[in-house]
Design an enzyme around this catalytic site. Structure first.
Site, PDB file in Angstrom:
ATOM      1  N   ARG A  66      59.399 -37.837  -7.518  1.00 26.60           N
ATOM      2  CA  ARG A  66      57.994 -37.638  -7.153  1.00 26.60           C
ATOM      3  C   ARG A  66      57.336 -38.949  -6.690  1.00 26.60           C
ATOM      4  O   ARG A  66      56.513 -38.958  -5.782  1.00 26.60           O
ATOM      5  CB  ARG A  66      57.251 -37.065  -8.365  1.00 26.60           C
ATOM      6  CG  ARG A  66      55.865 -36.584  -8.087  1.00 26.60           C
ATOM      7  CD  ARG A  66      55.221 -36.000  -9.334  1.00 26.60           C
ATOM      8  NE  ARG A  66      56.026 -34.972  -9.971  1.00 26.60           N
ATOM      9  CZ  ARG A  66      56.167 -33.735  -9.532  1.00 26.60           C
ATOM     10  NH1 ARG A  66      55.505 -33.359  -8.460  1.00 26.60           N
ATOM     11  NH2 ARG A  66      56.939 -32.871 -10.157  1.00 26.60           N
ATOM     12  N   THR A 109      41.490 -28.027  -3.403  1.00 27.50           N
ATOM     13  CA  THR A 109      40.813 -26.770  -3.729  1.00 27.50           C
ATOM     14  C   THR A 109      41.768 -25.894  -4.524  1.00 27.50           C
ATOM     15  O   THR A 109      42.941 -25.758  -4.177  1.00 27.50           O
ATOM     16  CB  THR A 109      40.303 -26.033  -2.468  1.00 27.50           C
ATOM     17  OG1 THR A 109      39.670 -24.798  -2.874  1.00 27.50           O
ATOM     18  CG2 THR A 109      41.414 -25.714  -1.481  1.00 27.50           C
ATOM     19  N   HIS A 110      41.226 -25.337  -5.618  1.00 30.40           N
ATOM     20  CA  HIS A 110      42.049 -24.556  -6.536  1.00 30.40           C
ATOM     21  C   HIS A 110      41.416 -23.166  -6.713  1.00 30.40           C
ATOM     22  O   HIS A 110      40.201 -23.073  -6.946  1.00 30.40           O
ATOM     23  CB  HIS A 110      42.128 -25.260  -7.892  1.00 30.40           C
ATOM     24  CG  HIS A 110      42.942 -24.504  -8.896  1.00 30.40           C
ATOM     25  ND1 HIS A 110      44.314 -24.478  -8.843  1.00 30.40           N
ATOM     26  CD2 HIS A 110      42.575 -23.717  -9.938  1.00 30.40           C
ATOM     27  CE1 HIS A 110      44.761 -23.710  -9.819  1.00 30.40           C
ATOM     28  NE2 HIS A 110      43.740 -23.239 -10.501  1.00 30.40           N
TER      29      HIS A 110
HETATM   30  C1  GRF Z   1      44.279 -21.861  -1.161  1.00 29.81           C
HETATM   31  O1  GRF Z   1      43.749 -20.621  -1.482  1.00 29.81           O
HETATM   32  C2  GRF Z   1      44.111 -22.835  -2.279  1.00 29.81           C
HETATM   33  O2  GRF Z   1      43.188 -22.451  -3.230  1.00 29.81           O
HETATM   34  C3  GRF Z   1      45.448 -22.924  -2.935  1.00 29.81           C
HETATM   35  O3  GRF Z   1      46.369 -22.615  -1.927  1.00 29.81           O
HETATM   36  C4  GRF Z   1      45.773 -21.797  -0.950  1.00 29.81           C
HETATM   37  C5  GRF Z   1      46.185 -22.332   0.383  1.00 29.81           C
HETATM   38  O4  GRF Z   1      45.914 -21.501   1.441  1.00 29.81           O
HETATM   39  N1  GRF Z   1      45.619 -24.230  -3.518  1.00 29.81           N
HETATM   40  P1  GRF Z   1      46.019 -22.030   2.946  1.00 29.81           P
HETATM   41  O5  GRF Z   1      47.398 -22.670   3.137  1.00 29.81           O
HETATM   42  O6  GRF Z   1      44.903 -23.019   3.170  1.00 29.81           O
HETATM   43  O7  GRF Z   1      45.878 -20.815   3.796  1.00 29.81           O
END
Ligand code: GRF
Length: 205
Positions: A66, A109-110
């Site tokens: 990592r 973003t989670h």
């Molecule tokens: C998002 O919904 C985020 O919350 C999570 O992974 C997803 C990614 O979606 N961490 P994308 O690749 O941006 O369409």
């Protein structure tokens, strides 16, 4: 103008939302200098190409550990002039070396209201747990998984009959609206970190 690297592993719909906001809003204040993927042949890379944004694959499988992978990601970002890392569906945990090199300059973003349901299975876990409200959390990244100071949260109700797909669609609709707002605020120097709290200069969107 804040040059950013957007880190992706999948469909890249949040990358697309950021690219669209940057193109539409002359005051956006951030530009995507490079898209970095941990794997080849994903839709996010086609989105970058379509937008004329350079992309680099830092293939996870080619690194010993990592630390080495994270250092390579940072090297690519820095070589392209990026001053912040925006994680958009990036499925790797960055080692502390990355946090050291971009202090308070990595956001994620989670798809849950942290600290509930950290990790890679937040949406099915929320359904399994029977919560009636979940949502999304946009946060600074620190050394622990889905743990850093919270920039913004948005609730999303769980509806009768929801499955993981339908719930994800509604959460992502909010992410696509809010993540570009957070990137813009970061670019304008509006996010101040005090311990675990993030203060928004001029108020939140
Ligand atoms: C998002 O919904 C985020 O919350 C999570 O992974 C997803 C990614 O979606 N961490 P994308 O690749 O941006 O369409």
């Amino acid at each position: 103008m804040l040059p950013i690297a957007v880190l992706v592993s999948g469909s890249g719909s949040n990358l697309q939302a950021i690219l669209d906001a940057a193109a539409a809003d002359p005051e956006f204040g951030a530009e995507v200098a490079v898209v970095i993927s941990d794997r080849p042949t994903i839709k996010a890379l086609s989105r970058a190409e379509a937008a004329g944004i350079p992309s680099v694959v830092v293939d996870w499988s080619e690194y010993e550990d990592r630390d080495a992978f994270s250092a390579a990601v940072c090297d690519v970002a820095e070589d392209r002039g990026a001053e912040a890392l925006v994680l958009a569906g990036f499925m790797r945990i960055l080692a502390p070396v990355a946090i050291d090199r971009f202090p308070n300059r990595i956001i994620n973003t989670h798809p849950a209201l942290l600290p509930a349901f950290p990790g890679a299975h937040a949406i099915p876990q929320a359904l399994e747990h029977g919560v009636t409200v979940t949502g999304l959390t946009i946060h600074f990244v620190d050394e622990l998984v889905d743990n850093g100071p919270i920039i913004l949260q948005e609730p999303v109700p769980v509806l009768d009959g929801d499955d993981a797909g339908s719930l994800q669609v509604r959460i992502q609709a909010e992410e696509h609206r809010l993540y570009p707002e957070v990137v813009k605020a970061l670019a304008h120097g509006k996010l101040r970190v005090h311990g675990r709290r993030v203060l928004w200069e001029g108020g939140r969107p």
